[in-house]
Design an enzyme around this catalytic site. Structure first.
Site, PDB file in Angstrom:
ATOM      1  N   HIS A 175       0.840  -1.208   0.000  1.00  0.00           N
ATOM      2  CA  HIS A 175       0.000   0.000   0.000  1.00  0.00           C
ATOM      3  C   HIS A 175       0.878   1.263   0.000  1.00  0.00           C
ATOM      4  O   HIS A 175       0.648   2.195  -0.774  1.00  0.00           O
ATOM      5  CB  HIS A 175      -0.929  -0.014   1.224  1.00  0.00           C
ATOM      6  CG  HIS A 175      -1.637   1.288   1.451  1.00  0.00           C
ATOM      7  ND1 HIS A 175      -2.900   1.544   0.958  1.00  0.00           N
ATOM      8  CD2 HIS A 175      -1.257   2.410   2.109  1.00  0.00           C
ATOM      9  CE1 HIS A 175      -3.256   2.762   1.298  1.00  0.00           C
ATOM     10  NE2 HIS A 175      -2.284   3.321   2.011  1.00  0.00           N
ATOM     11  N   GLU A 176       1.898   1.274   0.865  1.00  0.00           N
ATOM     12  CA  GLU A 176       2.785   2.450   0.916  1.00  0.00           C
ATOM     13  C   GLU A 176       3.545   2.603  -0.406  1.00  0.00           C
ATOM     14  O   GLU A 176       3.735   3.725  -0.891  1.00  0.00           O
ATOM     15  CB  GLU A 176       3.760   2.354   2.091  1.00  0.00           C
ATOM     16  CG  GLU A 176       3.101   2.331   3.470  1.00  0.00           C
ATOM     17  CD  GLU A 176       2.108   3.465   3.718  1.00  0.00           C
ATOM     18  OE1 GLU A 176       2.255   4.543   3.114  1.00  0.00           O
ATOM     19  OE2 GLU A 176       1.168   3.247   4.493  1.00  0.00           O
ATOM     20  N   HIS A 187       1.565   4.473  -2.865  1.00  0.00           N
ATOM     21  CA  HIS A 187       1.663   5.941  -2.818  1.00  0.00           C
ATOM     22  C   HIS A 187       2.855   6.429  -3.652  1.00  0.00           C
ATOM     23  O   HIS A 187       2.779   7.471  -4.303  1.00  0.00           O
ATOM     24  CB  HIS A 187       1.822   6.425  -1.373  1.00  0.00           C
ATOM     25  CG  HIS A 187       0.551   6.350  -0.575  1.00  0.00           C
ATOM     26  ND1 HIS A 187      -0.619   6.931  -0.984  1.00  0.00           N
ATOM     27  CD2 HIS A 187       0.276   5.763   0.614  1.00  0.00           C
ATOM     28  CE1 HIS A 187      -1.575   6.703  -0.085  1.00  0.00           C
ATOM     29  NE2 HIS A 187      -1.048   5.987   0.889  1.00  0.00           N
ATOM     30  N   HIS A 233       2.918   8.971  -6.852  1.00  0.00           N
ATOM     31  CA  HIS A 233       3.865  10.081  -6.977  1.00  0.00           C
ATOM     32  C   HIS A 233       4.550  10.025  -8.342  1.00  0.00           C
ATOM     33  O   HIS A 233       4.692  11.041  -9.025  1.00  0.00           O
ATOM     34  CB  HIS A 233       4.887   9.981  -5.844  1.00  0.00           C
ATOM     35  CG  HIS A 233       5.682  11.236  -5.655  1.00  0.00           C
ATOM     36  ND1 HIS A 233       6.805  11.274  -4.883  1.00  0.00           N
ATOM     37  CD2 HIS A 233       5.542  12.491  -6.149  1.00  0.00           C
ATOM     38  CE1 HIS A 233       7.312  12.497  -4.911  1.00  0.00           C
ATOM     39  NE2 HIS A 233       6.556  13.252  -5.659  1.00  0.00           N
TER      40      HIS A 233
HETATM   41 ZN   LIG Z   1      -1.936   5.268   2.577  1.00  0.00          ZN
END
Ligand SMILES: [Zn+2]
Length: 228
Positions: free
Chosen positions: A99-100, A103, A107
């Protein structure tokens, strides 16, 4: 009538937040006990997703001590994982790390939502601090412009929380896609386990958004209860 509605909204948001916290803790606790078949640590999973997404220059590091402190920092281009996720080889670690990394993929793609949320961070910080004081001061001084400033400031908090929803849901969607596409998640059961962690985490963001709307409703009522 309006008071009853705002009261129900406030109570509902408190209950939803408590349920979401309980749910995410339960899901993480349960999936921490399930080793992933791929056997990689959260750090290795994050690095793998970054590599396969051709994301360069993002460091995967240990987050400051604490539970669920995992986050992606776009300005430092750092993906920080809590200790249990960084070293973990279980389904909770797998899902959170991916999940991270999701991100970081946002980006890379210059996601508009992610960018807008970044812009909204200071609005939310200042709005959270100054919205109530300004609006209440405006009410006691019977100054509509000051009330307007206070409500607009607190509106920044609501704006940030609402923007957070698409950003978080999209990061989880990217995580599932990356895990499935790479074979890091092999079975339907594994996918279900990862999804249970990510969807309960998403619920905490829904709860935060509802809380901020309930807060704004309370503020509006308090200000206009002074017979403005
Ligand atoms: Zn998150």
């Amino acid at each position: 009538m309006l008071y009853a509605f705002a009261g129900i909204l406030l109570l509902g948001s408190v209950l939803l937040a408590a349920y979401a916290q309980w749910s995410v803790k339960g899901a993480v606790k349960k999936q921490r006990l399930v080793p992933s078949r791929a056997g990689l640590t959260g750090r290795e999973v994050a690095e793998f997703v970054l590599r396969s997404g051709q994301v360069e220059g993002v460091l995967v590091e240990a987050a400051p001590p604490g539970e669920l402190t995992d986050h992606y920092d776009p300005s430092a281009r750092a993906l920080r994982l809590s200790e249990a996720v960084y070293h973990g080889r279980d389904l909770a670690a797998l899902g959170i790390a991916a999940h991270e990394a999701g991100h970081a993929l946002q980006h890379r793609d210059r996601s508009t939502w992610l960018w807008m949320r970044g812009v909204a961070v200071p609005l939310a910080q200042w709005g959270g601090r100054l919205g109530f004081p300004f609006a209440l001061l405006g009410a006691s001084m019977r100054s509509l412009p000051l009330i307007g400033v206070g409500l607009a400031l607190f509106g920044g908090v609501v704006f940030f929380q609402l923007l957070t929803l698409p950003v978080e849901l999209d990061a989880s969607k990217r995580a599932i896609r990356a895990l499935r596409g790479s074979g890091l998640v092999e079975t339907i059961e594994e996918e279900k386990g990862v999804r249970s962690v990510l969807s309960s985490a998403a619920l905490t963001y829904v709860a935060a958004a509802v809380s901020s709307i309930a807060g704004l409703a309370q503020l509006v009522l308090r200000v206009f209860a002074r017979r403005f």
